[in-house]
Write a protein that holds these residues in place. Structure first.
Motif, PDB file in Angstrom:
ATOM      1  N   LEU A  54      -3.736   5.444   4.506  1.00  0.00           N
ATOM      2  CA  LEU A  54      -3.966   4.060   4.131  1.00  0.00           C
ATOM      3  C   LEU A  54      -3.387   3.693   2.771  1.00  0.00           C
ATOM      4  O   LEU A  54      -3.009   2.551   2.543  1.00  0.00           O
ATOM      5  N   ARG A  55      -3.306   4.641   1.858  1.00  0.00           N
ATOM      6  CA  ARG A  55      -2.801   4.359   0.521  1.00  0.00           C
ATOM      7  C   ARG A  55      -1.315   4.580   0.385  1.00  0.00           C
ATOM      8  O   ARG A  55      -0.730   4.292  -0.652  1.00  0.00           O
ATOM      9  N   GLY A  56      -0.649   5.123   1.410  1.00  0.00           N
ATOM     10  CA  GLY A  56       0.799   5.363   1.337  1.00  0.00           C
ATOM     11  C   GLY A  56       1.188   6.505   0.427  1.00  0.00           C
ATOM     12  O   GLY A  56       2.273   6.503  -0.132  1.00  0.00           O
ATOM     13  N   LEU A  68      -4.650  12.611   5.221  1.00  0.00           N
ATOM     14  CA  LEU A  68      -3.882  12.868   6.431  1.00  0.00           C
ATOM     15  C   LEU A  68      -2.634  11.994   6.462  1.00  0.00           C
ATOM     16  O   LEU A  68      -2.642  10.866   6.000  1.00  0.00           O
ATOM     17  N   PRO A  69      -1.542  12.505   7.032  1.00  0.00           N
ATOM     18  CA  PRO A  69      -0.333  11.690   7.157  1.00  0.00           C
ATOM     19  C   PRO A  69      -0.424  10.745   8.354  1.00  0.00           C
ATOM     20  O   PRO A  69      -1.394  10.745   9.102  1.00  0.00           O
ATOM     21  N   GLY A  70       0.623   9.973   8.512  1.00  0.00           N
ATOM     22  CA  GLY A  70       0.730   9.100   9.689  1.00  0.00           C
ATOM     23  C   GLY A  70      -0.121   7.855   9.579  1.00  0.00           C
ATOM     24  O   GLY A  70      -0.249   7.276   8.506  1.00  0.00           O
TER      25      GLY A  70
END
Length: 96
Positions: free
Chosen positions: A90-92, A84-86
């Motif tokens: 967590l991993r960028g 998921l974005p935003g």
């Protein structure tokens, strides 16, 4: 349905079915059999760039067998896909 439309539909469908050559493999006609010469992957090269891309955003030391999973070849793994974005990224992996 009028008789004229029925006859025209029958003629059209009979012409379409005769246009397909019988010697070629068509998926669905014999689902229990594979084609005689299907394409096959013989080797998969996992270079360091692909491995780094798969391990992006995960700091070392890597937990468990994560490095082995990153070098597993063309098998699907949800680890390789961005989530998921935003705030959930967590991993960028969605960062530009």
């Amino acid at each position: 349905m009028s008789p004229t439309i029925r006859v025209l539909s029958f003629v059209l469908l009979s012409q379409l079915s005769s246009a397909v050559p019988a010697a070629e493999f068509i998926a669905g006609l014999k689902p229990d059999r594979r084609p005689a010469e299907p394409p096959r992957m013989m080797t998969v090269v996992i270079d360091q760039a692909l491995k780094d891309q798969r391990l992006k955003g995960i700091s070392q030391p890597w937990p468990g067998n994560l490095e082995a999973i990153a070098s597993q070849g063309n098998w699907y793994s949800p680890l390789f896909q961005p989530g998921l974005p935003g705030p959930y990224d967590l991993r960028g992996l969605h960062a530009r």
